[in-house]
Design a protein around this motif. Sequence first.
Motif, PDB file in Angstrom:
ATOM      1  N   LEU A   9       0.828  -1.210   0.000  1.00 56.70           N
ATOM      2  CA  LEU A   9       0.000   0.000   0.000  1.00 56.70           C
ATOM      3  C   LEU A   9       0.863   1.261   0.000  1.00 56.70           C
ATOM      4  O   LEU A   9       0.525   2.248  -0.673  1.00 56.70           O
ATOM      5  CB  LEU A   9      -0.949   0.001   1.200  1.00 56.70           C
ATOM      6  CG  LEU A   9      -2.143  -0.924   1.081  1.00 56.70           C
ATOM      7  CD1 LEU A   9      -2.882  -1.029   2.415  1.00 56.70           C
ATOM      8  CD2 LEU A   9      -3.086  -0.449  -0.015  1.00 56.70           C
ATOM      9  N   THR A  10       1.964   1.243   0.724  1.00 58.75           N
ATOM     10  CA  THR A  10       2.880   2.385   0.728  1.00 58.75           C
ATOM     11  C   THR A  10       3.410   2.635  -0.679  1.00 58.75           C
ATOM     12  O   THR A  10       3.462   3.776  -1.152  1.00 58.75           O
ATOM     13  CB  THR A  10       4.036   2.140   1.714  1.00 58.75           C
ATOM     14  OG1 THR A  10       3.485   1.964   3.023  1.00 58.75           O
ATOM     15  CG2 THR A  10       5.020   3.293   1.720  1.00 58.75           C
ATOM     16  N   ARG A  11       3.771   1.568  -1.359  1.00 57.57           N
ATOM     17  CA  ARG A  11       4.258   1.692  -2.741  1.00 57.57           C
ATOM     18  C   ARG A  11       3.174   2.275  -3.646  1.00 57.57           C
ATOM     19  O   ARG A  11       3.434   3.174  -4.456  1.00 57.57           O
ATOM     20  CB  ARG A  11       4.689   0.313  -3.241  1.00 57.57           C
ATOM     21  CG  ARG A  11       5.202   0.312  -4.653  1.00 57.57           C
ATOM     22  CD  ARG A  11       5.759  -1.073  -5.036  1.00 57.57           C
ATOM     23  NE  ARG A  11       6.091  -1.068  -6.445  1.00 57.57           N
ATOM     24  CZ  ARG A  11       5.521  -1.864  -7.354  1.00 57.57           C
ATOM     25  NH1 ARG A  11       4.608  -2.749  -6.991  1.00 57.57           N
ATOM     26  NH2 ARG A  11       5.872  -1.792  -8.615  1.00 57.57           N
ATOM     27  N   VAL A  12       1.949   1.792  -3.503  1.00 57.05           N
ATOM     28  CA  VAL A  12       0.847   2.291  -4.325  1.00 57.05           C
ATOM     29  C   VAL A  12       0.601   3.778  -4.052  1.00 57.05           C
ATOM     30  O   VAL A  12       0.447   4.575  -4.986  1.00 57.05           O
ATOM     31  CB  VAL A  12      -0.436   1.460  -4.092  1.00 57.05           C
ATOM     32  CG1 VAL A  12      -1.653   2.142  -4.693  1.00 57.05           C
ATOM     33  CG2 VAL A  12      -0.275   0.062  -4.671  1.00 57.05           C
ATOM     34  N   VAL A  13       0.572   4.166  -2.777  1.00 51.51           N
ATOM     35  CA  VAL A  13       0.342   5.572  -2.432  1.00 51.51           C
ATOM     36  C   VAL A  13       1.438   6.451  -3.033  1.00 51.51           C
ATOM     37  O   VAL A  13       1.159   7.503  -3.616  1.00 51.51           O
ATOM     38  CB  VAL A  13       0.244   5.755  -0.899  1.00 51.51           C
ATOM     39  CG1 VAL A  13       0.317   7.212  -0.509  1.00 51.51           C
ATOM     40  CG2 VAL A  13      -1.037   5.114  -0.373  1.00 51.51           C
ATOM     41  N   LYS A  14       2.680   6.042  -2.907  1.00 52.96           N
ATOM     42  CA  LYS A  14       3.794   6.826  -3.463  1.00 52.96           C
ATOM     43  C   LYS A  14       3.705   6.916  -4.984  1.00 52.96           C
ATOM     44  O   LYS A  14       3.960   7.968  -5.563  1.00 52.96           O
ATOM     45  CB  LYS A  14       5.127   6.247  -3.015  1.00 52.96           C
ATOM     46  CG  LYS A  14       5.389   6.476  -1.531  1.00 52.96           C
ATOM     47  CD  LYS A  14       6.815   6.169  -1.167  1.00 52.96           C
ATOM     48  CE  LYS A  14       7.115   6.551   0.254  1.00 52.96           C
ATOM     49  NZ  LYS A  14       7.101   7.967   0.515  1.00 52.96           N
ATOM     50  N   LEU A  43       0.939   6.684  -6.776  1.00 51.59           N
ATOM     51  CA  LEU A  43      -0.196   7.560  -7.097  1.00 51.59           C
ATOM     52  C   LEU A  43       0.199   9.028  -6.958  1.00 51.59           C
ATOM     53  O   LEU A  43      -0.178   9.865  -7.790  1.00 51.59           O
ATOM     54  CB  LEU A  43      -1.398   7.239  -6.203  1.00 51.59           C
ATOM     55  CG  LEU A  43      -2.196   6.005  -6.585  1.00 51.59           C
ATOM     56  CD1 LEU A  43      -3.211   5.667  -5.487  1.00 51.59           C
ATOM     57  CD2 LEU A  43      -2.897   6.200  -7.919  1.00 51.59           C
ATOM     58  N   ARG A  44       0.946   9.347  -5.904  1.00 49.04           N
ATOM     59  CA  ARG A  44       1.416  10.730  -5.735  1.00 49.04           C
ATOM     60  C   ARG A  44       2.324  11.136  -6.888  1.00 49.04           C
ATOM     61  O   ARG A  44       2.225  12.251  -7.401  1.00 49.04           O
ATOM     62  CB  ARG A  44       2.136  10.892  -4.400  1.00 49.04           C
ATOM     63  CG  ARG A  44       1.213  10.930  -3.232  1.00 49.04           C
ATOM     64  CD  ARG A  44       1.966  11.170  -1.938  1.00 49.04           C
ATOM     65  NE  ARG A  44       1.051  11.156  -0.811  1.00 49.04           N
ATOM     66  CZ  ARG A  44       1.369  10.751   0.395  1.00 49.04           C
ATOM     67  NH1 ARG A  44       2.600  10.327   0.653  1.00 49.04           N
ATOM     68  NH2 ARG A  44       0.491  10.765   1.360  1.00 49.04           N
ATOM     69  N   ASN A  75       0.263  11.674  -9.900  1.00 45.67           N
ATOM     70  CA  ASN A  75      -0.529  12.883  -9.718  1.00 45.67           C
ATOM     71  C   ASN A  75       0.291  14.138 -10.005  1.00 45.67           C
ATOM     72  O   ASN A  75      -0.214  15.109 -10.569  1.00 45.67           O
ATOM     73  CB  ASN A  75      -1.085  12.919  -8.290  1.00 45.67           C
ATOM     74  CG  ASN A  75      -2.238  13.859  -8.143  1.00 45.67           C
ATOM     75  OD1 ASN A  75      -2.985  14.101  -9.076  1.00 45.67           O
ATOM     76  ND2 ASN A  75      -2.384  14.407  -6.960  1.00 45.67           N
ATOM     77  N   SER A 129      -4.768  18.563  -5.304  1.00 45.64           N
ATOM     78  CA  SER A 129      -5.141  18.306  -3.905  1.00 45.64           C
ATOM     79  C   SER A 129      -6.529  18.854  -3.569  1.00 45.64           C
ATOM     80  O   SER A 129      -7.122  18.472  -2.563  1.00 45.64           O
ATOM     81  CB  SER A 129      -4.101  18.900  -2.954  1.00 45.64           C
ATOM     82  OG  SER A 129      -4.049  20.315  -3.090  1.00 45.64           O
ATOM     83  N   ALA A 176     -11.350   0.678   2.969  1.00 43.11           N
ATOM     84  CA  ALA A 176     -11.709   2.056   3.322  1.00 43.11           C
ATOM     85  C   ALA A 176     -12.650   2.081   4.528  1.00 43.11           C
ATOM     86  O   ALA A 176     -12.496   2.912   5.433  1.00 43.11           O
ATOM     87  CB  ALA A 176     -12.355   2.760   2.125  1.00 43.11           C
TER      88      ALA A 176
END
Length: 156
Positions: A15-20, A22-23, A26, A39, A139
């Motif tokens: 999940l950390t990899r996915v969040v990074k 996605l950022r 973005n 944002s 979620a």
Amino acid sequence: MAIDAERGGQLVLDLTRVVKLLRAVNISVPRFDDAVEASAHPLMFALHDGPARVTDLAARVHTDVSVVSRQVSQLETRGLITKVPDPDDGRANLVTLTPAGTELVTRVFDRSGEWMARLLEDWTPDQTDTFSSNLGRLADSLHTELRTLTTAEENR
């Protein structure tokens, strides 16, 4: 049956990899409106659900009230949102999307959906539905955990 800590740890890493990622994506994609930070999109999506006070919007998007106030001011200057009197409390205002704001939300949603469809083009509809269902469950679990943490903090 519950998962073990090793599986939980691997999920945290994934999940950390996915969040990074996605950022990073973005930051790299073109903006839908040059004056609107990405944002601010969650705030606009929250307003698409209906008008709200700034404090309620902050709770909807899990962001500090001061950040939401700044975003509201910027979006209002751009003509994407407006403030209207709260019919239940004449001293307060509700924030609502303007027609231009609604159009931008629709455009962002449509293009984001097209992007996600391209990203997952080798996934079957069943795989996508399962992922979406599981993501919704995650979620919901996170929301429950957040409520538990904030309640515990308030009771200290």
